[in-house]
Design an enzyme around this catalytic site. Structure first.
Site, PDB file in Angstrom:
ATOM      1  N   GLU A   1      -5.440   7.068  -0.260  1.00 46.20           N
ATOM      2  CA  GLU A   1      -5.945   6.349   0.900  1.00 46.20           C
ATOM      3  C   GLU A   1      -4.987   6.431   2.094  1.00 46.20           C
ATOM      4  O   GLU A   1      -5.427   6.435   3.237  1.00 46.20           O
ATOM      5  CB  GLU A   1      -6.187   4.874   0.526  1.00 46.20           C
ATOM      6  CG  GLU A   1      -6.831   4.118   1.661  1.00 46.20           C
ATOM      7  CD  GLU A   1      -7.263   2.712   1.277  1.00 46.20           C
ATOM      8  OE1 GLU A   1      -6.736   2.153   0.311  1.00 46.20           O
ATOM      9  OE2 GLU A   1      -8.144   2.182   1.966  1.00 46.20           O
TER      10      GLU A   1
ATOM     11  N   LYS B   1     -13.950  -5.720 -10.379  1.00 47.93           N
ATOM     12  CA  LYS B   1     -15.348  -5.994 -10.757  1.00 47.93           C
ATOM     13  C   LYS B   1     -15.859  -4.962 -11.765  1.00 47.93           C
ATOM     14  O   LYS B   1     -16.587  -5.303 -12.700  1.00 47.93           O
ATOM     15  CB  LYS B   1     -16.243  -6.006  -9.508  1.00 47.93           C
ATOM     16  CG  LYS B   1     -15.984  -7.215  -8.612  1.00 47.93           C
ATOM     17  CD  LYS B   1     -17.047  -7.369  -7.546  1.00 47.93           C
ATOM     18  CE  LYS B   1     -16.795  -6.537  -6.319  1.00 47.93           C
ATOM     19  NZ  LYS B   1     -15.619  -6.893  -5.529  1.00 47.93           N
TER      20      LYS B   1
ATOM     21  N   ASP C   1      -6.333   4.784  -5.068  1.00 41.88           N
ATOM     22  CA  ASP C   1      -6.362   3.638  -4.167  1.00 41.88           C
ATOM     23  C   ASP C   1      -5.153   2.791  -4.543  1.00 41.88           C
ATOM     24  O   ASP C   1      -5.152   2.125  -5.582  1.00 41.88           O
ATOM     25  CB  ASP C   1      -7.656   2.835  -4.348  1.00 41.88           C
ATOM     26  CG  ASP C   1      -7.844   1.836  -3.209  1.00 41.88           C
ATOM     27  OD1 ASP C   1      -6.871   1.583  -2.486  1.00 41.88           O
ATOM     28  OD2 ASP C   1      -8.956   1.317  -3.055  1.00 41.88           O
TER      29      ASP C   1
ATOM     30  N   ILE D   1      -3.777   0.086  -3.437  1.00 41.09           N
ATOM     31  CA  ILE D   1      -4.052  -1.339  -3.629  1.00 41.09           C
ATOM     32  C   ILE D   1      -5.429  -1.645  -3.061  1.00 41.09           C
ATOM     33  O   ILE D   1      -5.659  -1.576  -1.864  1.00 41.09           O
ATOM     34  CB  ILE D   1      -2.919  -2.245  -3.094  1.00 41.09           C
ATOM     35  CG1 ILE D   1      -3.370  -3.688  -2.929  1.00 41.09           C
ATOM     36  CG2 ILE D   1      -2.303  -1.777  -1.841  1.00 41.09           C
ATOM     37  CD1 ILE D   1      -2.196  -4.612  -2.702  1.00 41.09           C
ATOM     38  N   ASP D   2      -6.331  -1.931  -3.965  1.00 43.26           N
ATOM     39  CA  ASP D   2      -7.710  -2.222  -3.584  1.00 43.26           C
ATOM     40  C   ASP D   2      -7.920  -3.731  -3.664  1.00 43.26           C
ATOM     41  O   ASP D   2      -7.535  -4.356  -4.649  1.00 43.26           O
ATOM     42  CB  ASP D   2      -8.666  -1.521  -4.558  1.00 43.26           C
ATOM     43  CG  ASP D   2     -10.109  -1.787  -4.184  1.00 43.26           C
ATOM     44  OD1 ASP D   2     -10.549  -1.232  -3.168  1.00 43.26           O
ATOM     45  OD2 ASP D   2     -10.781  -2.561  -4.894  1.00 43.26           O
TER      46      ASP D   2
ATOM     47  N   ASP E   1       0.820  -1.213   0.000  1.00 44.89           N
ATOM     48  CA  ASP E   1       0.000   0.000   0.000  1.00 44.89           C
ATOM     49  C   ASP E   1       0.857   1.268   0.000  1.00 44.89           C
ATOM     50  O   ASP E   1       0.691   2.142  -0.839  1.00 44.89           O
ATOM     51  CB  ASP E   1      -0.831   0.019   1.297  1.00 44.89           C
ATOM     52  CG  ASP E   1      -2.310  -0.130   1.037  1.00 44.89           C
ATOM     53  OD1 ASP E   1      -2.777   0.302  -0.024  1.00 44.89           O
ATOM     54  OD2 ASP E   1      -2.995  -0.673   1.921  1.00 44.89           O
TER      55      ASP E   1
ATOM     56  N   ARG F   1     -22.859  -2.735  -4.936  1.00 47.10           N
ATOM     57  CA  ARG F   1     -22.221  -2.562  -3.640  1.00 47.10           C
ATOM     58  C   ARG F   1     -23.346  -2.122  -2.711  1.00 47.10           C
ATOM     59  O   ARG F   1     -23.751  -0.960  -2.718  1.00 47.10           O
ATOM     60  CB  ARG F   1     -21.115  -1.523  -3.743  1.00 47.10           C
ATOM     61  CG  ARG F   1     -20.463  -1.241  -2.425  1.00 47.10           C
ATOM     62  CD  ARG F   1     -18.976  -1.400  -2.527  1.00 47.10           C
ATOM     63  NE  ARG F   1     -18.319  -0.878  -1.342  1.00 47.10           N
ATOM     64  CZ  ARG F   1     -17.166  -1.322  -0.890  1.00 47.10           C
ATOM     65  NH1 ARG F   1     -16.538  -2.296  -1.514  1.00 47.10           N
ATOM     66  NH2 ARG F   1     -16.631  -0.786   0.168  1.00 47.10           N
TER      67      ARG F   1
ATOM     68  N   ASP G   1     -12.366   4.522  -4.138  1.00 50.50           N
ATOM     69  CA  ASP G   1     -12.878   3.172  -4.393  1.00 50.50           C
ATOM     70  C   ASP G   1     -13.791   3.117  -5.613  1.00 50.50           C
ATOM     71  O   ASP G   1     -14.153   2.021  -6.047  1.00 50.50           O
ATOM     72  CB  ASP G   1     -13.686   2.666  -3.190  1.00 50.50           C
ATOM     73  CG  ASP G   1     -12.782   2.136  -2.088  1.00 50.50           C
ATOM     74  OD1 ASP G   1     -11.683   1.644  -2.418  1.00 50.50           O
ATOM     75  OD2 ASP G   1     -13.163   2.213  -0.913  1.00 50.50           O
TER      76      ASP G   1
ATOM     77  N   THR H   1      -7.359  -6.100  -0.620  1.00 52.12           N
ATOM     78  CA  THR H   1      -6.173  -6.608   0.075  1.00 52.12           C
ATOM     79  C   THR H   1      -6.242  -8.130   0.273  1.00 52.12           C
ATOM     80  O   THR H   1      -5.218  -8.795   0.239  1.00 52.12           O
ATOM     81  CB  THR H   1      -5.997  -5.905   1.435  1.00 52.12           C
ATOM     82  OG1 THR H   1      -7.196  -6.059   2.185  1.00 52.12           O
ATOM     83  CG2 THR H   1      -5.723  -4.445   1.247  1.00 52.12           C
TER      84      THR H   1
ATOM     85  N   SER I   1     -12.093  -6.816  -5.130  1.00 52.07           N
ATOM     86  CA  SER I   1     -11.570  -5.531  -5.604  1.00 52.07           C
ATOM     87  C   SER I   1     -12.395  -4.880  -6.709  1.00 52.07           C
ATOM     88  O   SER I   1     -13.364  -5.425  -7.212  1.00 52.07           O
ATOM     89  CB  SER I   1     -10.118  -5.661  -6.094  1.00 52.07           C
ATOM     90  OG  SER I   1     -10.060  -6.089  -7.438  1.00 52.07           O
TER      91      SER I   1
END
Ligand code: NAG
Ligand code: NAG
Length: 332
Positions: free
Chosen positions: A70, A246, A126, A128-129, A47, A260, A273, A131, A243
């Site tokens: 982030e 999608k 972001d 690293i989305d 991250d 979501r 995000d 994790t 993540s």
């Protein structure tokens, strides 16, 4: 005339370098035998390193552009974090053109502290989305978007473990997705040069569609999703992945619907995000709203405070999907 040409080139370069740093962390720290499965520190290192890399690349090209990221560096100061600082310095420099000191890298991370808002330009990142997907060697994404006067104008996403061809899941992996407002959505392999246009699939009825949903049900309730699928007469099994990949997956027609659903009444979605995915889906011919049917509002700071949840789908079925979502959420 294409707009944001330089921004697009720089964002692609930044996301590819950050994707590489995440892959280096995975190869060095996650797949090695030396750490236990529960150790989350590789995620933290990836991250910070990815944010340091993206922000360093952005700062060089656009020194005046603020960034909503982030992460910040407050947990990286002091003796306890010395080991982590050393790893970040080594990893970030493994993908950067010009070597940076740790002081410069920490300052780069803290370029991500901007408050966002409705005027001027800023980036949102972001690093690293996804994790959990990252730790399993499955789907995660590096997501970067440019917001100008509260509107997302450019989105770039790197999905290092996403198969280039969904029909060949064991084939080559590593996809870069790019969208510029008004100019369409595109994909290219990490190691290819040509951006190819992508489109959402054209389904005429929801009965022919499928969901793309999280592996982890805590992000969005699977049982609500199952009830929504039933109302929509969906019989195809969902495509499950972690993540923001999608958004990419539905943008190129691998599935049709990404939901979501809000898990807590007081949760505010973060702009990093959803910014790049929102633009990608719309530019691929899809529609994105929140669960009340409002467009996502990226002009209100670091979160989507005016929105609840996300409903993304092919434009042709969005109204029906939204109606089913509202019906199920009202009941539960
Ligand atoms: C869906 O709509 C398109 C365009 O309107 C049409 O060509 C196609 O035959 C339809 N498909 C089905 C399965 O009804
Ligand atoms: C689902 O199927 C039922 C029964 O055939 C039908 O009445 C309903 O309209 C369908 N719903 C949708 C959203 O297609």
């Amino acid at each position: 005339m294409s707009s944001y040409t330089q921004e697009k080139a720089v964002a692609i370069d930044a996301v590819l370098r950050a994707s590489r740093v995440c892959q280096n962390v995975f190869n060095k720290l996650v797949s090695s035998e030396t750490i236990t499965k529960k150790d989350k520190s590789p995620v933290t290192i990836a991250d910070y390193s990815a944010q340091a890399v993206v922000n360093t690349v952005l700062a060089k090209a656009f020194p005046n552009d603020p960034i909503v990221g982030e992460e910040d560096s407050k947990d990286l100061h002091g003796d306890a974090a010395a080991n982590m600082r050393e790893k970040i310095e080594e990893l970030a420099n493994s993908v950067l053109e010009e070597s940076q000191t740790i002081t410069q890298l920490l300052a780069a991370i803290d370029r991500g502290c901007y408050a966002g808002g409705s005027t001027g330009r800023h980036w949102t990142l972001d690093p690293i989305d996804g994790t959990k997907g990252f730790l399993r060697g499955e789907q995660f994404a590096v997501c970067l978007a440019l917001i100008v006067d509260g509107q997302v104008r450019l989105g770039v996403m790197g999905c290092p473990n996403l198969p280039i061809d969904a029909k060949n899941p064991s084939g080559a992996k590593g996809c870069l997705f790019v969208a510029v407002e008004g100019e369409g959505a595109f994909q290219r392999p990490f190691d290819g040069q040509e951006l190819q246009p992508i489109k959402m699939s054209t389904v005429n009825t929801t009965a022919d569609s499928s969901f793309c949903e999280s592996v982890e049900s805590e992000h969005s309730s699977h049982s609500d999703a199952a009830q929504i699928a039933q109302l929509l007469n969906i019989t195809k099994p969902p495509v499950r992945m972690d993540s923001q990949c999608k958004y990419c997956s539905i943008s190129r027609g691998d599935a049709d619907i990404y939901l979501r659903l809000p898990t807590r009444a007081d949760y505010e979605e973060k702009i990093w995000d959803h910014a790049s995915g929102n633009l990608l889906v719309q530019e691929a011919g899809g529609k994105v709203t929140d669960i009340s049917g409002k467009p996502l509002d990226f002009s209100l700071g670091r979160t989507l405070k005016a929105n609840k949840g996300v409903v993304a789908s092919s434009a042709s079925i969005h109204a029906e999907v939204l109606a089913a979502v509202q019906k199920v959420l009202a009941k539960n």
